[in-house]
Design a protein around this motif. Structure first.
Motif, mmCIF file in Angstrom:
data_model
loop_
_atom_site.group_PDB
_atom_site.id
_atom_site.type_symbol
_atom_site.label_atom_id
_atom_site.label_comp_id
_atom_site.label_asym_id
_atom_site.label_seq_id
_atom_site.Cartn_x
_atom_site.Cartn_y
_atom_site.Cartn_z
ATOM 1 N N TRP A 73 0.847 -1.189 0.000
ATOM 2 C CA TRP A 73 0.000 0.000 0.000
ATOM 3 C C TRP A 73 0.883 1.239 0.000
ATOM 4 C CZ3 TRP A 73 -4.892 -0.972 -0.976
ATOM 5 C CH2 TRP A 73 -5.470 -2.173 -0.552
ATOM 6 N N CYS A 74 0.456 2.229 -0.763
ATOM 7 C CA CYS A 74 1.214 3.481 -0.841
ATOM 8 C C CYS A 74 1.175 4.186 0.504
ATOM 9 C CB CYS A 74 0.608 4.376 -1.928
ATOM 10 S SG CYS A 74 1.463 5.943 -2.148
ATOM 11 N N ASN A 75 2.359 4.483 1.050
ATOM 12 C CA ASN A 75 2.473 5.151 2.353
ATOM 13 C C ASN A 75 1.718 4.416 3.447
ATOM 14 O OD1 ASN A 75 4.012 7.209 1.166
ATOM 15 N ND2 ASN A 75 2.182 8.413 0.678
ATOM 16 N N GLU A 76 1.559 3.081 3.239
ATOM 17 C CA GLU A 76 0.852 2.229 4.199
ATOM 18 C C GLU A 76 -0.581 2.686 4.407
ATOM 19 O OE1 GLU A 76 3.133 1.997 7.770
ATOM 20 O OE2 GLU A 76 4.843 1.017 6.800
ATOM 21 N N GLU A 77 -1.196 3.289 3.373
ATOM 22 C CA GLU A 77 -2.590 3.739 3.445
ATOM 23 C C GLU A 77 -3.369 3.186 2.250
ATOM 24 O OE1 GLU A 77 -2.956 7.937 3.725
ATOM 25 O OE2 GLU A 77 -1.456 8.140 5.307
ATOM 26 N N GLN A 78 -4.672 3.010 2.435
ATOM 27 C CA GLN A 78 -5.536 2.538 1.354
ATOM 28 C C GLN A 78 -6.111 3.764 0.635
ATOM 29 O OE1 GLN A 78 -8.976 0.187 2.508
ATOM 30 N NE2 GLN A 78 -8.611 -1.236 0.829
ATOM 31 N N ILE A 79 -5.428 4.205 -0.407
ATOM 32 C CA ILE A 79 -5.819 5.422 -1.129
ATOM 33 C C ILE A 79 -6.539 5.022 -2.408
ATOM 34 C CG2 ILE A 79 -4.996 7.553 -2.192
ATOM 35 C CD1 ILE A 79 -2.481 7.320 -0.452
ATOM 36 N N PHE A 80 -7.836 5.307 -2.478
ATOM 37 C CA PHE A 80 -8.635 4.987 -3.662
ATOM 38 C C PHE A 80 -8.261 5.939 -4.798
ATOM 39 C CE2 PHE A 80 -12.413 5.811 -6.272
ATOM 40 C CZ PHE A 80 -12.686 4.529 -6.722
ATOM 41 N N CYS A 81 -8.134 5.378 -6.008
ATOM 42 C CA CYS A 81 -7.726 6.236 -7.124
ATOM 43 C C CYS A 81 -8.555 5.991 -8.384
ATOM 44 C CB CYS A 81 -6.237 6.037 -7.427
ATOM 45 S SG CYS A 81 -5.768 4.333 -7.786
ATOM 46 N N GLY A 82 -9.674 5.260 -8.298
ATOM 47 C CA GLY A 82 -10.536 5.091 -9.469
ATOM 48 C C GLY A 82 -10.944 3.647 -9.704
ATOM 49 N N ASN A 88 -13.641 -2.461 -11.384
ATOM 50 C CA ASN A 88 -12.988 -2.910 -10.148
ATOM 51 C C ASN A 88 -12.277 -1.721 -9.514
ATOM 52 O OD1 ASN A 88 -13.612 -5.735 -10.463
ATOM 53 N ND2 ASN A 88 -12.037 -5.817 -12.053
ATOM 54 N N PRO A 89 -12.417 -1.556 -8.200
ATOM 55 C CA PRO A 89 -11.765 -0.412 -7.548
ATOM 56 C C PRO A 89 -10.250 -0.526 -7.606
ATOM 57 C CG PRO A 89 -12.662 -1.910 -5.905
ATOM 58 C CD PRO A 89 -13.157 -2.392 -7.230
ATOM 59 N N MET A 90 -9.599 0.608 -7.767
ATOM 60 C CA MET A 90 -8.147 0.642 -7.818
ATOM 61 C C MET A 90 -7.622 1.520 -6.678
ATOM 62 S SD MET A 90 -7.210 0.774 -11.897
ATOM 63 C CE MET A 90 -7.838 2.432 -12.145
ATOM 64 N N PHE A 91 -6.403 1.209 -6.244
ATOM 65 C CA PHE A 91 -5.790 1.920 -5.139
ATOM 66 C C PHE A 91 -4.332 2.228 -5.487
ATOM 67 C CE2 PHE A 91 -9.128 -0.806 -3.553
ATOM 68 C CZ PHE A 91 -9.868 0.026 -2.748
ATOM 69 N N CYS A 92 -3.731 3.034 -4.650
ATOM 70 C CA CYS A 92 -2.339 3.414 -4.871
ATOM 71 C C CYS A 92 -1.406 2.400 -4.201
ATOM 72 C CB CYS A 92 -2.076 4.812 -4.304
ATOM 73 S SG CYS A 92 -3.059 6.108 -5.102
ATOM 74 N N PHE A 93 -0.427 1.930 -4.973
ATOM 75 C CA PHE A 93 0.547 0.966 -4.468
ATOM 76 C C PHE A 93 1.955 1.435 -4.822
ATOM 77 C CE2 PHE A 93 -3.343 -1.464 -4.914
ATOM 78 C CZ PHE A 93 -3.362 -2.238 -3.770
ATOM 79 N N GLU A 94 2.923 0.911 -4.077
ATOM 80 C CA GLU A 94 4.324 1.243 -4.324
ATOM 81 C C GLU A 94 5.180 0.001 -4.150
ATOM 82 O OE1 GLU A 94 5.783 4.015 -1.462
ATOM 83 O OE2 GLU A 94 4.893 2.963 0.240
ATOM 84 N N GLU A 95 6.407 0.106 -4.654
ATOM 85 C CA GLU A 95 7.347 -1.016 -4.535
ATOM 86 C C GLU A 95 7.604 -1.311 -3.065
ATOM 87 O OE1 GLU A 95 8.650 -2.840 -6.877
ATOM 88 O OE2 GLU A 95 7.942 -1.720 -8.635
ATOM 89 N N ALA A 96 7.636 -2.614 -2.761
ATOM 90 C CA ALA A 96 7.903 -3.010 -1.379
ATOM 91 C C ALA A 96 9.347 -2.689 -1.027
ATOM 92 C CB ALA A 96 7.637 -4.506 -1.209
ATOM 93 N N GLU A 97 9.510 -2.119 0.153
ATOM 94 C CA GLU A 97 10.868 -1.802 0.607
ATOM 95 C C GLU A 97 11.538 -3.081 1.092
ATOM 96 O OE1 GLU A 97 10.983 1.213 3.520
ATOM 97 O OE2 GLU A 97 10.015 2.732 2.268
ATOM 98 N N GLU A 98 12.687 -3.372 0.516
ATOM 99 C CA GLU A 98 13.422 -4.573 0.892
ATOM 100 C C GLU A 98 14.580 -4.204 1.802
ATOM 101 O OE1 GLU A 98 14.662 -6.849 -2.392
ATOM 102 O OE2 GLU A 98 12.624 -7.210 -3.150
#
Length: 211
Positions: A73-82, A88-98
């Motif tokens: 999840w982007c910034n560890e939040e469930q951000i709806f983006c369309g 189907n609902p879409m949300f903001c995601f980011e690369e997992a920090e390794e």
């Protein structure tokens, strides 16, 4: 009342937190003077989520796509983006920090290598055991300790028993020597040689002379 709406008094409707059915006054009951006593109410509809642009470097996608690519999840939040083309609902995601992969030092004379590197060089497991020395972000071992193949230690030369000599078998046989045995087994004495003894001379007793 229309489907999904209920015929209630004003106090009942608003007391339950309901709202006017279809957003308008729909009478559904009257008194003897034809005055409305009840109206159609419905449960409040949840407002659709507001679309938002994903902050950089997050991307807008469905949860299924994010799981496929191992995103968080982007910034560890469930951000709806369309919605996608299939609603189907879409949300903001980011690369997992390794986290930084960890690595430890192998014992002296051993080297931290991948399995392909170790066996590719003809090495063997360090100290004859599987010894991890590097791990990935999920703590799975990625490298192990390997060492060059150890030369077998030469067998110590066996000392021959007394009256036996350490000789090459061909030379011993040519000289008429006999095998020197221990528990009915040949006795190695190093470098392909074995213990031999001189043949035992049996004394012949002269025949008795008759007088």
């Amino acid at each position: 009342c229309p489907r999904g709406c209920y015929c209630l008094t004003v106090n009942e409707g608003y007391g339950r937190g309901y709202e006017r059915c279809q957003g308008t006054d729909i009478e559904c009951a009257w008194d003897q003077y034809k005055n409305p006593t009840k109206f159609c109410f419905q449960e409040p509809e949840e407002p659709p989520p507001t679309e938002a642009e994903c902050p950089y470097p997050c991307r807008c996608m469905t949860e299924g796509e994010a799981m496929k690519y191992g995103l968080d999840w982007c910034n560890e939040e469930q951000i709806f983006c369309g919605y996608d083309q299939y609603e189907n609902p879409m949300f903001c995601f980011e690369e997992a920090e390794e986290p930084t992969p960890t690595e430890t030092q192998c014992p002296r004379g051993c080297y931290c290598l991948t399995v392909n590197e170790g066996y590719g060089r003809g090495y063997e497991r360090c100290q004859g055991t599987e010894m991890p020395c590097a791990w990935d972000a999920r703590q799975n071992p990625t490298k192990f300790c390997f060492q060059p193949p150890q030369e077998p230690e030469p067998e110590p030369e066996s000392k021959c028993p007394e009256d036996c000599f350490c000789m090459d078998p061909k030379r011993a046989m040519a000289a008429g020597y006999e095998w020197c045995l221990r528990n009915n087994d040949e006795i190695p004495c190093g470098n392909g040689q074995y213990c031999f003894r001189k043949p035992i001379q049996q004394l012949k007793t002269p025949p008795l002379q008759l007088k």
